[in-house]
Design an enzyme around this catalytic site. Structure first.
Site, PDB file in Angstrom:
ATOM      1  CD  GLU A 159      -3.784  12.307   1.997  1.00 51.41           C
ATOM      2  OE1 GLU A 159      -3.866  12.786   3.130  1.00 51.41           O
ATOM      3  OE2 GLU A 159      -3.955  11.102   1.762  1.00 51.41           O
ATOM      4  CD  GLU A 277      -3.105   6.039  -0.694  1.00 49.95           C
ATOM      5  OE1 GLU A 277      -4.041   6.120   0.119  1.00 49.95           O
ATOM      6  OE2 GLU A 277      -2.101   6.775  -0.648  1.00 49.95           O
TER       7      GLU A 277
HETATM    8  O1  9MR Z   1      -3.527   2.681   5.975  1.00 51.16           O
HETATM    9  C1  9MR Z   1      -2.677   3.634   6.568  1.00 51.16           C
HETATM   10  C2  9MR Z   1      -2.684   3.468   8.077  1.00 51.16           C
HETATM   11  O2  9MR Z   1      -2.156   2.204   8.443  1.00 51.16           O
HETATM   12  C3  9MR Z   1      -1.856   4.576   8.699  1.00 51.16           C
HETATM   13  O3  9MR Z   1      -1.952   4.518  10.038  1.00 51.16           O
HETATM   14  C4  9MR Z   1      -2.369   5.931   8.240  1.00 51.16           C
HETATM   15  C5  9MR Z   1      -1.542   7.071   8.814  1.00 51.16           C
HETATM   16  O4  9MR Z   1      -0.234   6.935   8.419  1.00 51.16           O
HETATM   17  O5  9MR Z   1      -2.325   6.007   6.842  1.00 51.16           O
HETATM   18  C6  9MR Z   1      -3.094   5.043   6.189  1.00 51.16           C
HETATM   19  O6  9MR Z   1      -2.899   5.179   4.788  1.00 51.16           O
HETATM   20  C7  9MR Z   1      -3.312   6.396   4.194  1.00 51.16           C
HETATM   21  C8  9MR Z   1      -2.267   6.793   3.170  1.00 51.16           C
HETATM   22  O7  9MR Z   1      -1.008   6.864   3.762  1.00 51.16           O
HETATM   23  C9  9MR Z   1      -2.624   8.107   2.507  1.00 51.16           C
HETATM   24  N1  9MR Z   1      -3.965   8.085   1.963  1.00 51.16           N
HETATM   25  C10 9MR Z   1      -5.018   7.603   2.871  1.00 51.16           C
HETATM   26  C11 9MR Z   1      -4.616   6.239   3.411  1.00 51.16           C
HETATM   27  C12 9MR Z   1      -5.751   5.574   4.178  1.00 51.16           C
HETATM   28  O8  9MR Z   1      -6.105   6.311   5.293  1.00 51.16           O
END
Ligand code: 9MR
Length: 363
Positions: A159, A277
């Site tokens: 990102e 994802e």
């Molecule tokens: O699902 C993930 C959540 O449990 C975490 O707290 C969060 C922060 O680390 O990230 C979420 O996953 C994200 C991913 O790492 C990057 N793309 C967006 C995802 C969903 O928010």
């Protein structure tokens, strides 16, 4: 498939809601093939994110091994989990997931090495004060080095594009960019290649999937970034397209022709593709779960059609396999009725329309 997986196959299928058919006709086993079998037939992977706490849920662990041939830790390879204090590492969760994956013939993906989020509280000040790029290059060397040859594909930078920050290159204003300039992205990939020359290196992001004007902008800047890296010989192998959709919220729609054109450009640049994802949030939808399930499946199908058509996709991972878990917790059965329904299996591990949309995509 490992012998444990084979042994578990029948149990997992029962849990996945195929009980009636299986008891009666062996033929049904073939048509009810798991997503991993269907993906493998196309030379692809189907996988999901997971947390090590989920592996203690035996019923789920069986279905995970049955359905998926790829896995990515939802948070246990993020820096806030791995390095809570400078130089103090905790690999326990990531190790448990990696061991499970390998015991069941699954490939591991690593997520993620350089990101603006999910960093330990001490990191931002350390980046600001850093003398050189070791603050991320050494981290990449340690983490990828530990899993060298065992994690097949890594989201090296996550990102980094965010045109909303107003820069002409569309890059996100974050601590890495402020300290090192745009070159931090190239350097992270160089460090990753050195750390494990055999791993697939992925630039992972969201924002290119949608139909809105801001998605057009996002696609333009993402393609520019990827084109620039290709010209400079930066070792990036694939573009990771996250695929988070919202079925009933503004901005959650997709435009198949724009997506097709974007993927054609990714292909022309010589990159592979990973859907990293995928989930479709049903928040704000009607009360009838059947209606929401159909809509979630429809978006999944419309997204995956151009993805499969592109001919460059190696893997499709959903951001979870079942609705049973929410924000790192196993949700008790009396609350299942009120859970979001954004993943292939419901909370009782039954296949929903989204599962069938994935199955059809692999056909
Ligand atoms: O699902 C993930 C959540 O449990 C975490 O707290 C969060 C922060 O680390 O990230 C979420 O996953 C994200 C991913 O790492 C990057 N793309 C967006 C995802 C969903 O928010």
């Amino acid at each position: 498939m490992s012998s444990r997986t084979k042994m578990l196959t029948r149990r997992a299928m029962l849990a996945a809601g195929t009980a009636g058919l299986l008891g009666v006709r062996a033929k049904a086993v073939v048509s009810d093939a798991s997503l991993r079998v269907r993906a493998a037939k196309r030379g692809m992977l189907y996988g999901t994110c997971a947390g090590s706490y989920q592996l203690r849920d035996g019923e789920f662990a069986d279905v995970l091994a049955y359905e998926a041939n790829a896995m990515v830790p939802e948070y246990e390879l993020k820096r806030d989990t791995l390095e809570p204090r400078p130089g103090v590492f905790d690999f326990s969760g990531a190790d448990a997931l990696t061991d499970f994956a390998h015991a069941h013939g699954m490939k591991m993906r690593g997520h993620t090495l350089v990101w603006y989020a999910a960093n330990p509280p001490w990191l931002e000040a350390a980046v600001t004060a850093a003398k050189n790029e070791a603050v991320f290059a050494d981290y990449i060397a340690s983490v990828m080095g530990r899993y060298r040859g065992r994690i097949a594909s890594w989201d090296v930078v996550n990102e980094a594009v965010w045109p909303q920050d107003g820069r002409s290159d569309g890059l996100r204003d974050c601590c890495w960019l402020r300290r090192f300039g745009p070159g931090y992205i190239d350097s992270a990939f160089d460090a990753a290649r050195r750390a494990d020359p055999s791993a697939q290196l992925v630039y992972n992001d969201w924002g290119c999937e949608g139909a809105e004007r801001w998605n057009d902008d996002f696609r333009k800047h993402t393609l520019k970034l990827l084109e620039g890296m290709k010209k400079r010989g930066v070792p990036v192998d694939a573009y990771g397209m996250q695929g988070h959709f919202r079925a009933y919220r503004p901005g959650g729609t997709l435009d198949a022709s724009k997506l097709k054109a974007f993927l054609a450009e990714i292909r022309a640049l010589g990159y592979r593709l990973v859907v990293s994802e995928l989930d479709v949030d049903d928040d704000g939808g009607p009360a009838d779960a059947k209606v929401r399930d159909a809509k979630v499946a429809d978006i999944t199908a419309r997204f995956l059609a151009p993805v499969m058509e592109s001919g460059i996709c190696d893997a499709i991972l959903t951001w979870g396999l079942t609705d049973r878990y929410l924000r790192g917790k196993i949700i008790p059965q009396d609350m299942w009725i009120s859970l979001p329904r954004k993943l292939p299996l419901d909370a009782s591990l039954r296949r929903k329309d989204m599962w069938w949309a994935l199955a059809k995509a692999f056909r």
